[in-house]
Design a protein around this motif. Structure first.
Motif, PDB file in Angstrom:
ATOM      1  N   TRP A   1      -5.231  -7.193  -2.335  1.00 13.00           N
ATOM      2  CA  TRP A   1      -6.230  -8.094  -2.560  1.00 13.00           C
ATOM      3  C   TRP A   1      -7.067  -7.564  -3.444  1.00 13.00           C
ATOM      4  CZ3 TRP A   1      -5.959 -13.108  -1.807  1.00 13.00           C
ATOM      5  CH2 TRP A   1      -7.078 -14.035  -1.739  1.00 13.00           C
ATOM      6  N   THR A   2      -7.784  -6.440  -3.221  1.00 17.83           N
ATOM      7  CA  THR A   2      -8.876  -5.541  -4.198  1.00 17.83           C
ATOM      8  C   THR A   2      -8.254  -5.256  -5.299  1.00 17.83           C
ATOM      9  OG1 THR A   2      -9.739  -4.699  -1.980  1.00 17.83           O
ATOM     10  CG2 THR A   2     -10.539  -4.006  -3.932  1.00 17.83           C
TER      11      THR A   2
ATOM     12  N   SER B   1      -2.852  -7.484   2.663  1.00 18.28           N
ATOM     13  CA  SER B   1      -3.140  -6.072   2.423  1.00 18.28           C
ATOM     14  C   SER B   1      -4.747  -6.051   1.807  1.00 18.28           C
ATOM     15  CB  SER B   1      -2.403  -5.224   1.820  1.00 18.28           C
ATOM     16  OG  SER B   1      -2.747  -4.307   0.698  1.00 18.28           O
ATOM     17  N   THR B   2      -5.663  -5.421   2.172  1.00 22.65           N
ATOM     18  CA  THR B   2      -6.998  -5.275   1.522  1.00 22.65           C
ATOM     19  C   THR B   2      -6.787  -4.612   0.389  1.00 22.65           C
ATOM     20  OG1 THR B   2      -7.855  -4.864   3.833  1.00 22.65           O
ATOM     21  CG2 THR B   2      -9.369  -4.878   2.101  1.00 22.65           C
ATOM     22  N   VAL B   3      -5.967  -3.561   0.329  1.00 16.51           N
ATOM     23  CA  VAL B   3      -5.654  -2.734  -1.062  1.00 16.51           C
ATOM     24  C   VAL B   3      -5.197  -3.855  -2.105  1.00 16.51           C
ATOM     25  CG1 VAL B   3      -4.389  -0.840  -1.888  1.00 16.51           C
ATOM     26  CG2 VAL B   3      -5.246  -0.586   0.318  1.00 16.51           C
TER      27      VAL B   3
ATOM     28  N   ASP C   1       0.810  -1.233   0.017  1.00 17.15           N
ATOM     29  CA  ASP C   1      -0.050  -0.014   0.079  1.00 17.15           C
ATOM     30  C   ASP C   1       1.001   1.053   0.025  1.00 17.15           C
ATOM     31  OD1 ASP C   1      -1.153  -2.346   0.787  1.00 17.15           O
ATOM     32  OD2 ASP C   1      -2.097  -1.424   2.420  1.00 17.15           O
TER      33      ASP C   1
END
Length: 278
Positions: free
Chosen positions: A248-249, A244-246, A209
């Motif tokens: 993955w998204t 990290s969600t960022v 990120d």
């Protein structure tokens, strides 16, 4: 406590890669490389050539013909793919096993190979350069080898700390050494003149990120977590790092694609590991 400069001072004691491999790593972003000259240079190293050709003929590429020379590999696979195979073959044989209690050299490479295989499959889904992804996956934790090679006693203490506190290696390294394997990996990337693309992926595989981390860091970050989750390296203490969600998204893949990706990673891993670790 160690500093970044302590690592840099010790890098000259590390094994050096064959000159031709250094040339390949330094030219990763260049298009105007004289391929025939490089092919000839690689051919002089018989062990490296043999390993590279076994990889080229593995299911990783599914070639219909058997390649028997480096030049043929370049013709059928392309220059970038062949360069990456040569690099992989050289790197896995380059670091001698050091006595460092608790550090499993083979497990380290199994995890690196699993991450590389997964990164390559992910990159194909994302229409990203698969060869960059494979090499970055293979190199993402190279700083751990640097720390083991240069500071084996200190690294033993970091491993003991990690076992006692059941934490991620990164935390243990920072607590005991004052620096971590990302710092050491960056020092090596600088020393070995890796391309900027590769340096960013190594620097940010734990924090994709970060501003300017680049998309390759996100691919390696997710591949690293998947490799841990699939436990192909069979590490008894292999915790799955938080994802990290960022990142993955950003990859935006659905469940069906991930399941297919897991299967492909497992299949490719087996064969690559057999060649590289034999």
């Amino acid at each position: 406590m160690l500093t970044y400069d302590d690592v840099v001072k010790n890098l000259d004691d590390l094994p050096s890669l064959p000159a031709v491999v250094m040339e390949l790593l330094n030219s990763i972003d260049q298009e105007d490389v004289d391929i025939s000259v490089l092919a000839k240079k690689v051919s002089h190293d018989q062990a490296l050539t043999a390993k590279t050709l076994r990889l080229a003929n593995s299911s990783l590429y599914g070639l219909q013909v058997k390649v028997t020379t480096i030049q043929q590999a370049i013709t059928f696979l392309g220059f970038q793919a062949t360069r990456n195979l040569i690099t992989a073959a050289a790197l896995t044989g380059c670091f001698a096993e050091r006595a460092c209690a608790g550090f499993d050299h083979k497990a380290f490479w199994r995890h690196s190979i699993a991450s590389a295989a997964c990164a390559k499959v992910l990159a194909r889904q994302m229409r990203f350069n698969q060869d960059y992804a494979f090499t970055a996956g293979l190199l993402h934790d190279i700083g751990r080898l640097v720390l083991v090679a240069c500071f084996p006693n200190e690294y033993e203490q970091a491993i003991a700390y990690r076992n006692a506190h059941d934490c991620m290696p990164l935390e243990a390294e920072r607590a005991v050494l004052g620096i971590d394997h990302v710092d050491a990996g960056m020092a090596l990337a600088e020393h070995w003149n890796f391309s900027d693309t590769m340096r960013l992926a190594i620097a940010h595989h734990h924090n994709p990120d970060a501003p300017g981390a680049g998309f390759l860091a996100a691919i390696i970050h997710v591949a690293d977590a998947i490799a841990h989750a699939l436990d192909l390296a069979q590490m008894p203490d292999g915790l799955v790092p938080p994802v990290s969600t960022v990142a993955w998204t950003a990859l935006g893949l659905d469940e069906a694609i991930y399941l297919q990706l897991f299967r492909e990673t497992e299949l490719q891993y087996e064969e690559i590991a057999m060649v590289l670790l034999s």
